[in-house]
Motif scaffolding. Structure first.
Motif, PDB file in Angstrom:
ATOM      1  N   LEU A 158       0.813  -1.216   0.000  1.00 21.92           N
ATOM      2  CA  LEU A 158       0.000   0.000   0.000  1.00 21.92           C
ATOM      3  C   LEU A 158       0.848   1.269   0.000  1.00 21.92           C
ATOM      4  O   LEU A 158       0.544   2.237  -0.702  1.00 21.92           O
ATOM      5  CB  LEU A 158      -0.925   0.016   1.217  1.00 21.92           C
ATOM      6  CG  LEU A 158      -2.123  -0.919   1.219  1.00 21.92           C
ATOM      7  CD1 LEU A 158      -2.791  -0.914   2.587  1.00 21.92           C
ATOM      8  CD2 LEU A 158      -3.124  -0.511   0.146  1.00 21.92           C
ATOM      9  N   LEU A 159       1.901   1.272   0.813  1.00 27.92           N
ATOM     10  CA  LEU A 159       2.645   2.497   1.078  1.00 27.92           C
ATOM     11  C   LEU A 159       4.018   2.553   0.428  1.00 27.92           C
ATOM     12  O   LEU A 159       4.562   3.640   0.243  1.00 27.92           O
ATOM     13  CB  LEU A 159       2.811   2.688   2.596  1.00 27.92           C
ATOM     14  CG  LEU A 159       1.532   2.758   3.428  1.00 27.92           C
ATOM     15  CD1 LEU A 159       1.874   2.871   4.910  1.00 27.92           C
ATOM     16  CD2 LEU A 159       0.668   3.938   2.992  1.00 27.92           C
ATOM     17  N   GLY A 160       4.576   1.404   0.130  1.00 26.42           N
ATOM     18  CA  GLY A 160       5.935   1.377  -0.409  1.00 26.42           C
ATOM     19  C   GLY A 160       6.073   2.200  -1.676  1.00 26.42           C
ATOM     20  O   GLY A 160       5.357   1.956  -2.655  1.00 26.42           O
ATOM     21  N   GLY A 161       6.961   3.179  -1.660  1.00 26.28           N
ATOM     22  CA  GLY A 161       7.166   4.034  -2.817  1.00 26.28           C
ATOM     23  C   GLY A 161       6.144   5.140  -2.970  1.00 26.28           C
ATOM     24  O   GLY A 161       6.308   6.030  -3.799  1.00 26.28           O
ATOM     25  N   ARG A 162       5.079   5.099  -2.158  1.00 22.37           N
ATOM     26  CA  ARG A 162       4.034   6.132  -2.240  1.00 22.37           C
ATOM     27  C   ARG A 162       4.056   7.065  -1.032  1.00 22.37           C
ATOM     28  O   ARG A 162       3.513   8.168  -1.101  1.00 22.37           O
ATOM     29  CB  ARG A 162       2.651   5.479  -2.336  1.00 22.37           C
ATOM     30  CG  ARG A 162       2.462   4.598  -3.555  1.00 22.37           C
ATOM     31  CD  ARG A 162       1.060   3.992  -3.571  1.00 22.37           C
ATOM     32  NE  ARG A 162       0.846   3.121  -4.715  1.00 22.37           N
ATOM     33  CZ  ARG A 162       1.148   1.830  -4.729  1.00 22.37           C
ATOM     34  NH1 ARG A 162       1.671   1.263  -3.653  1.00 22.37           N
ATOM     35  NH2 ARG A 162       0.930   1.103  -5.821  1.00 22.37           N
ATOM     36  N   ALA A 163       4.634   6.607   0.046  1.00 24.73           N
ATOM     37  CA  ALA A 163       4.687   7.399   1.268  1.00 24.73           C
ATOM     38  C   ALA A 163       6.131   7.498   1.744  1.00 24.73           C
ATOM     39  O   ALA A 163       6.991   6.703   1.347  1.00 24.73           O
ATOM     40  CB  ALA A 163       3.820   6.769   2.354  1.00 24.73           C
ATOM     41  N   ASP A 164       6.386   8.463   2.596  1.00 24.79           N
ATOM     42  CA  ASP A 164       7.718   8.618   3.171  1.00 24.79           C
ATOM     43  C   ASP A 164       8.088   7.362   3.965  1.00 24.79           C
ATOM     44  O   ASP A 164       7.222   6.711   4.564  1.00 24.79           O
ATOM     45  CB  ASP A 164       7.733   9.838   4.096  1.00 24.79           C
ATOM     46  CG  ASP A 164       9.134  10.202   4.536  1.00 24.79           C
ATOM     47  OD1 ASP A 164       9.757  11.064   3.884  1.00 24.79           O
ATOM     48  OD2 ASP A 164       9.611   9.632   5.533  1.00 24.79           O
ATOM     49  N   ALA A 165       9.367   7.027   3.977  1.00 25.89           N
ATOM     50  CA  ALA A 165       9.819   5.829   4.693  1.00 25.89           C
ATOM     51  C   ALA A 165       9.456   5.896   6.172  1.00 25.89           C
ATOM     52  O   ALA A 165       9.119   4.876   6.789  1.00 25.89           O
ATOM     53  CB  ALA A 165      11.323   5.669   4.523  1.00 25.89           C
ATOM     54  N   THR A 166       9.505   7.096   6.755  1.00 20.33           N
ATOM     55  CA  THR A 166       9.151   7.240   8.173  1.00 20.33           C
ATOM     56  C   THR A 166       7.677   6.921   8.396  1.00 20.33           C
ATOM     57  O   THR A 166       7.312   6.250   9.366  1.00 20.33           O
ATOM     58  CB  THR A 166       9.463   8.662   8.662  1.00 20.33           C
ATOM     59  OG1 THR A 166      10.864   8.896   8.577  1.00 20.33           O
ATOM     60  CG2 THR A 166       9.009   8.846  10.113  1.00 20.33           C
ATOM     61  N   THR A 167       6.818   7.387   7.500  1.00 17.80           N
ATOM     62  CA  THR A 167       5.388   7.080   7.611  1.00 17.80           C
ATOM     63  C   THR A 167       5.164   5.579   7.578  1.00 17.80           C
ATOM     64  O   THR A 167       4.408   5.028   8.394  1.00 17.80           O
ATOM     65  CB  THR A 167       4.610   7.738   6.463  1.00 17.80           C
ATOM     66  OG1 THR A 167       4.887   9.134   6.433  1.00 17.80           O
ATOM     67  CG2 THR A 167       3.117   7.521   6.629  1.00 17.80           C
ATOM     68  N   GLU A 168       5.817   4.916   6.640  1.00 15.31           N
ATOM     69  CA  GLU A 168       5.655   3.468   6.511  1.00 15.31           C
ATOM     70  C   GLU A 168       6.138   2.753   7.775  1.00 15.31           C
ATOM     71  O   GLU A 168       5.499   1.811   8.266  1.00 15.31           O
ATOM     72  CB  GLU A 168       6.404   2.961   5.285  1.00 15.31           C
ATOM     73  CG  GLU A 168       6.161   1.487   5.002  1.00 15.31           C
ATOM     74  CD  GLU A 168       6.817   1.025   3.710  1.00 15.31           C
ATOM     75  OE1 GLU A 168       6.820  -0.198   3.461  1.00 15.31           O
ATOM     76  OE2 GLU A 168       7.319   1.881   2.950  1.00 15.31           O
ATOM     77  N   ARG A 169       7.250   3.202   8.318  1.00 11.53           N
ATOM     78  CA  ARG A 169       7.785   2.583   9.534  1.00 11.53           C
ATOM     79  C   ARG A 169       6.826   2.753  10.715  1.00 11.53           C
ATOM     80  O   ARG A 169       6.547   1.811  11.463  1.00 11.53           O
ATOM     81  CB  ARG A 169       9.137   3.208   9.874  1.00 11.53           C
ATOM     82  CG  ARG A 169      10.275   2.787   8.970  1.00 11.53           C
ATOM     83  CD  ARG A 169      11.438   3.767   9.047  1.00 11.53           C
ATOM     84  NE  ARG A 169      11.860   4.010  10.416  1.00 11.53           N
ATOM     85  CZ  ARG A 169      12.651   3.208  11.112  1.00 11.53           C
ATOM     86  NH1 ARG A 169      13.121   2.118  10.538  1.00 11.53           N
ATOM     87  NH2 ARG A 169      12.996   3.495  12.347  1.00 11.53           N
ATOM     88  N   LEU A 170       6.334   3.965  10.892  1.00 11.92           N
ATOM     89  CA  LEU A 170       5.447   4.242  12.021  1.00 11.92           C
ATOM     90  C   LEU A 170       4.142   3.448  11.921  1.00 11.92           C
ATOM     91  O   LEU A 170       3.683   2.851  12.898  1.00 11.92           O
ATOM     92  CB  LEU A 170       5.138   5.736  12.081  1.00 11.92           C
ATOM     93  CG  LEU A 170       6.276   6.652  12.507  1.00 11.92           C
ATOM     94  CD1 LEU A 170       5.918   8.107  12.221  1.00 11.92           C
ATOM     95  CD2 LEU A 170       6.597   6.476  13.988  1.00 11.92           C
TER      96      LEU A 170
END
Length: 271
Positions: A158-170
């Motif tokens: 869903l998020l990989g490459g579309r959101a900031d890495a920090t957002t994905e981690r959190l």
């Protein structure tokens, strides 16, 4: 948190800020290490009871920490954890909650250091809105019988490459280790922490139609004057919103012709 725990967390936040003020400490690595210790103490009930036992000397508990994890996490993380166990806690679980918050703050600090905090904050808000409007996605992310690895993979798609890495981690950490929180409560908590990094408040603005740039500036300026703190606007559109616009700041909700009322109030306050 109450009493001693609140004071202990405040002191730990100050130590974390001091550690991450410079460039010598990798805030992202620190977040990973604090998250790993959070998971450990969440599992090991007896260990966290020992580490929060007021009858035990603080230095003895710090020494136990160094023996258990000193070789597995960095010096800064060990020092931060040692300071935590030297503090007094109202209840053992508060120590784990504090570690979890510190891990989130460390990640947000890393985003702030590279000028990406605004993007992360906006992405957290949008993700929360997507989840709340998609019952199937929410069910998949909150299914207690699903493996954490499967949820993490779903978020990666869903998020990989579309959101900031920090957002994905959190978000991944929240979904795979909710620790009793609802997904909505976790997203809200992360959004508040992000806002605190900028010493500002968050206003959730729902309007019947998208606001123009001028309207957004006017509304943000008026809210900032009223509340005395920089205001970040999280924007949403709902054609059915009553009065054309709805603003929520914390627990306070204002409906109706908000922009005009806020501007009038701001002018009165300015004299």
């Amino acid at each position: 948190m109450n009493g001693a725990s609140r004071e202990a967390l405040a002191a730990a936040r100050e130590r974390l800020d001091a550690l991450t003020d410079g460039t010598s400490v990798d805030a992202t690595q620190l977040a990973d290490e604090l998250a790993a210790v959070t998971a450990l103490l969440d599992r090991e009930v007896s260990l966290r009871r020992v580490l929060t036992d007021p009858a035990q000397a603080g230095e003895a508990k710090a020494e136990l920490v160094r023996r258990l994890v000193g070789g597995q996490i960095s010096g800064p993380a060990t020092d931060l954890l040692s300071g935590l166990v030297r503090s007094r806690w109202s209840q053992p679980r508060d120590l784990v909650d504090a570690l979890e918050e510190l891990a989130d703050v460390a990640d947000l600090t890393a985003a702030q250091q590279v000028g990406r905090l605004d993007s992360v904050e906006d992405e957290l808000f949008r993700f929360g809105r997507i989840v709340s409007s998609n019952t199937e996605l929410r069910a998949a992310l909150t299914d207690r019988s699903a493996r954490a690895s499967a949820k993490a993979e779903l978020l990666r798609r869903l998020l990989g490459g579309r959101a900031d890495a920090t957002t994905e981690r959190l978000v991944t950490r929240l979904v795979t280790a909710p620790r009793g929180r609802s997904l909505e409560a976790g997203i809200e908590s992360l959004s508040k922490l992000a806002a605190e990094r900028r010493d500002r408040m968050v206003a959730v603005v729902t309007s019947a139609v998208p606001l123009s740039d001028t309207q957004k500036r006017r509304l943000g300026t008026a809210l900032t004057k009223l509340y005395g703190r920089t205001m970040h606007l999280n924007l949403d559109v709902d054609p059915e919103v009553v009065g054309g616009i709805r603003v929520q700041v914390g627990d306070e909700v204002i409906n109706g012709s908000v922009a005009d009322r806020l501007e009038d109030a701001a002018r009165r306050m300015a004299g």
